[in-house]
Each structure stands twice: as C-alpha cells, then as structure tokens.
Design a protein around this motif. Structure first.
Motif, PDB file in Angstrom:
ATOM      1  N   GLY A  47       0.802  -1.220   0.000  1.00 30.13           N
ATOM      2  CA  GLY A  47       0.000   0.000   0.000  1.00 30.13           C
ATOM      3  C   GLY A  47       0.833   1.267   0.000  1.00 30.13           C
ATOM      4  N   LYS A  48       0.211   2.352  -0.448  1.00 30.31           N
ATOM      5  CA  LYS A  48       0.889   3.650  -0.440  1.00 30.31           C
ATOM      6  C   LYS A  48       0.334   4.576   0.638  1.00 30.31           C
ATOM      7  N   ALA A  49      -0.758   4.172   1.291  1.00 24.50           N
ATOM      8  CA  ALA A  49      -1.397   5.019   2.291  1.00 24.50           C
ATOM      9  C   ALA A  49      -0.882   4.683   3.686  1.00 24.50           C
ATOM     10  N   GLY A  50      -1.077   5.608   4.599  1.00 22.77           N
ATOM     11  CA  GLY A  50      -0.806   5.398   6.009  1.00 22.77           C
ATOM     12  C   GLY A  50       0.628   5.028   6.328  1.00 22.77           C
ATOM     13  N   LEU A  51       0.785   4.261   7.404  1.00 18.40           N
ATOM     14  CA  LEU A  51       2.120   3.855   7.835  1.00 18.40           C
ATOM     15  C   LEU A  51       2.790   2.978   6.792  1.00 18.40           C
ATOM     16  N   MET A  52       1.991   2.210   6.050  1.00 18.74           N
ATOM     17  CA  MET A  52       2.556   1.351   5.011  1.00 18.74           C
ATOM     18  C   MET A  52       3.329   2.183   3.976  1.00 18.74           C
ATOM     19  N   GLY A  53       2.731   3.266   3.527  1.00 21.02           N
ATOM     20  CA  GLY A  53       3.383   4.120   2.542  1.00 21.02           C
ATOM     21  C   GLY A  53       4.621   4.801   3.094  1.00 21.02           C
ATOM     22  N   VAL A  54       4.539   5.274   4.321  1.00 18.42           N
ATOM     23  CA  VAL A  54       5.691   5.925   4.958  1.00 18.42           C
ATOM     24  C   VAL A  54       6.847   4.942   5.078  1.00 18.42           C
ATOM     25  N   LEU A  55       6.543   3.731   5.525  1.00 18.05           N
ATOM     26  CA  LEU A  55       7.536   2.668   5.677  1.00 18.05           C
ATOM     27  C   LEU A  55       8.253   2.401   4.357  1.00 18.05           C
ATOM     28  N   ALA A  56       7.482   2.161   3.311  1.00 16.02           N
ATOM     29  CA  ALA A  56       8.052   1.836   1.997  1.00 16.02           C
ATOM     30  C   ALA A  56       8.856   3.002   1.443  1.00 16.02           C
ATOM     31  N   ASP A  57       8.318   4.206   1.534  1.00 20.08           N
ATOM     32  CA  ASP A  57       9.020   5.380   1.008  1.00 20.08           C
ATOM     33  C   ASP A  57      10.353   5.594   1.713  1.00 20.08           C
ATOM     34  N   MET A  70      -8.184  -6.402  -5.533  1.00 25.51           N
ATOM     35  CA  MET A  70      -9.274  -5.546  -5.060  1.00 25.51           C
ATOM     36  C   MET A  70      -8.770  -4.262  -4.411  1.00 25.51           C
ATOM     37  N   LEU A  71      -7.630  -4.331  -3.717  1.00 32.12           N
ATOM     38  CA  LEU A  71      -7.066  -3.118  -3.117  1.00 32.12           C
ATOM     39  C   LEU A  71      -6.363  -2.265  -4.163  1.00 32.12           C
ATOM     40  N   LEU A  72      -5.738  -2.903  -5.117  1.00 28.34           N
ATOM     41  CA  LEU A  72      -5.107  -2.159  -6.202  1.00 28.34           C
ATOM     42  C   LEU A  72      -6.166  -1.402  -6.998  1.00 28.34           C
ATOM     43  N   ASP A  73      -7.323  -2.028  -7.184  1.00 24.50           N
ATOM     44  CA  ASP A  73      -8.427  -1.383  -7.903  1.00 24.50           C
ATOM     45  C   ASP A  73      -8.927  -0.135  -7.184  1.00 24.50           C
ATOM     46  N   ASP A 126       9.397  -3.879  -6.535  1.00 21.71           N
ATOM     47  CA  ASP A 126       8.609  -4.989  -7.072  1.00 21.71           C
ATOM     48  C   ASP A 126       7.229  -4.951  -6.420  1.00 21.71           C
ATOM     49  N   LEU A 127       6.176  -4.795  -7.211  1.00 18.82           N
ATOM     50  CA  LEU A 127       4.802  -4.849  -6.715  1.00 18.82           C
ATOM     51  C   LEU A 127       4.139  -6.076  -7.331  1.00 18.82           C
ATOM     52  N   ARG A 128       3.744  -7.007  -6.475  1.00 15.12           N
ATOM     53  CA  ARG A 128       3.127  -8.246  -6.943  1.00 15.12           C
ATOM     54  C   ARG A 128       1.640  -8.226  -6.613  1.00 15.12           C
ATOM     55  N   VAL A 129       0.833  -8.505  -7.601  1.00 14.69           N
ATOM     56  CA  VAL A 129      -0.611  -8.485  -7.441  1.00 14.69           C
ATOM     57  C   VAL A 129      -1.118  -9.920  -7.318  1.00 14.69           C
ATOM     58  N   VAL A 130      -1.899 -10.156  -6.258  1.00 20.17           N
ATOM     59  CA  VAL A 130      -2.468 -11.476  -5.995  1.00 20.17           C
ATOM     60  C   VAL A 130      -3.993 -11.356  -5.968  1.00 20.17           C
ATOM     61  N   ARG A 131      -4.666 -12.504  -5.879  1.00 14.69           N
ATOM     62  CA  ARG A 131      -6.128 -12.498  -5.913  1.00 14.69           C
ATOM     63  C   ARG A 131      -6.765 -12.188  -4.558  1.00 14.69           C
ATOM     64  N   GLY A 143      -2.501   0.947  -4.115  1.00 17.05           N
ATOM     65  CA  GLY A 143      -1.221   0.294  -4.352  1.00 17.05           C
ATOM     66  C   GLY A 143      -0.108   1.297  -4.569  1.00 17.05           C
ATOM     67  N   HIS A 144       1.074   0.952  -4.096  1.00 17.41           N
ATOM     68  CA  HIS A 144       2.262   1.795  -4.246  1.00 17.41           C
ATOM     69  C   HIS A 144       2.972   1.379  -5.529  1.00 17.41           C
TER      70      HIS A 144
END
Length: 186
Positions: A41-51, A67-70, A80-85, A74-75
């Motif tokens: 993810g790109k939002a919240g703590l997840m985005g801060v962590l990755a950035d 569904m979340l990428l839609d 590497d961004l892997r999309v799963v079901r 998604g960041h």
C-alpha cells in the motif's frame, strides 16, 4: 536474515510519532541491507515505511490483492509490486518471501497478519521469528492478554515466548536477526 516482512497500519494513526516510527523502521531496514516485504500500500504507515526504505536505497517488495489495487491504494513506485487475488494469498506470499516478521502499530488487519504469521510458527509451518513493536505502550493491553493466555492454560509458555516484544525498533531488529540466524530449518 535477508528479508523482513513488516505489518502495519494502512492509516497514519492519530499521532505524528507513528509516522516517525514507520519512517525510522523503513530506513533501518534498508541501512541493514535487508529487503522489506510488506502489503504493497501507499497510504498510512505502510506508505511511509516503503518510502523511507526506498529513500535509503533499500529494496521493497509489495504484495497487494487486486481488489485493493483497484481502489488505487497500491504503491506503484516499489522495487517490485506483486498483485495477488486474495488477502490469504497475500499473507502466504509475504511469508514465503520473508525471513522474519515485524508488527508495528496498526488495526485489525495488522492483528490478523501478526497472529497468522505467529501461529504458523507454533504449528511448525516455519521457524521464522515474529516481533511486536510495543511503541509507546500501544500494545500493552495485547501483551497483557497474551500473558493471560499462558496463565489460564490456553497457550504454552514457549509459544508465548516465540513472539519477541520490544519497545525500540533497532534492538528488536537485532533480536529478530539473531533469532532468524539461530532458527532450525523447518
């Protein structure tokens, strides 16, 4: 240890300290030469962590359900961004790609990921260590409850001890690295 999976909030939390913690964690992971695996993810703590990990020159792998990428969370700037079901597939892939797990503050999704990774080790599905960062007492009630599960006979002491709990990210990363290096093969 070559990679670590971090679970954390997709929201920023109510205090700037949480964002600072996510930033410090991402930076330290990259500075240690570890690959960060997380929920993509790109939002919240997840985005801060990755950035923060990316800014420090780190490698970052995100695993996100379609569904979340839609929903455009998604960041797209990751190594590497892997999309799963499904969410279950996401957790499985994060587990496969990681040598250890670390949970920062977060909500019910973070709890779900923490408990699933930790229960996998209890069941013998892997020997990867799990850590809980009890930042500024955020997880105090949870840690007390987990201790109660031992007292009340619902969890064995060795299984409770398998969840490493720390209050500072650097020392907890040290503990996870030591535990990962000494873990027997599954």
């Amino acid at each position: 240890m070559h990679s670590i999976c971090v679970f954390c909030g997709s929201s920023p939390g109510s205090r700037p300290d949480y964002r600072d913690l996510a930033h410090e964690t991402g930076r330290l992971i990259a500075e240690r030469g570890l690959t960060l695996v997380y929920g993509g993810g790109k939002a919240g703590l997840m985005g801060v962590l990755a950035d923060a990990a990316l800014a420090a020159g780190g490698r970052v792998i995100g695993i996100i359900p379609q569904m979340l990428l839609d929903r455009e969370v998604g960041h797209t700037g990751l190594t590497d961004l892997r999309v799963v079901r499904t969410l279950s597939e996401r957790k499985f892939q994060m587990g496969v790609l990681s040598d250890a797990f670390l949970s920062l503050p977060g909500g019910i999704g973070t709890m779900d990921e923490l408990f699933e990774a930790w229960s996998w080790s209890q069941l013998g599905l892997h020997t990867k260590p799990s850590g809980l960062l009890n930042f500024q007492g955020y997880y105090d009630p949870l840690v007390q409850f987990l201790d109660l599960t031992v007292t009340e006979g619902f969890q064995r002491p060795q299984h409770r001890a398998a969840l490493l709990v720390g209050t500072e990210v650097g020392p907890l990363l040290d503990q996870l690295q030591a535990a990962a290096q000494s873990a027997p093969a599954p």
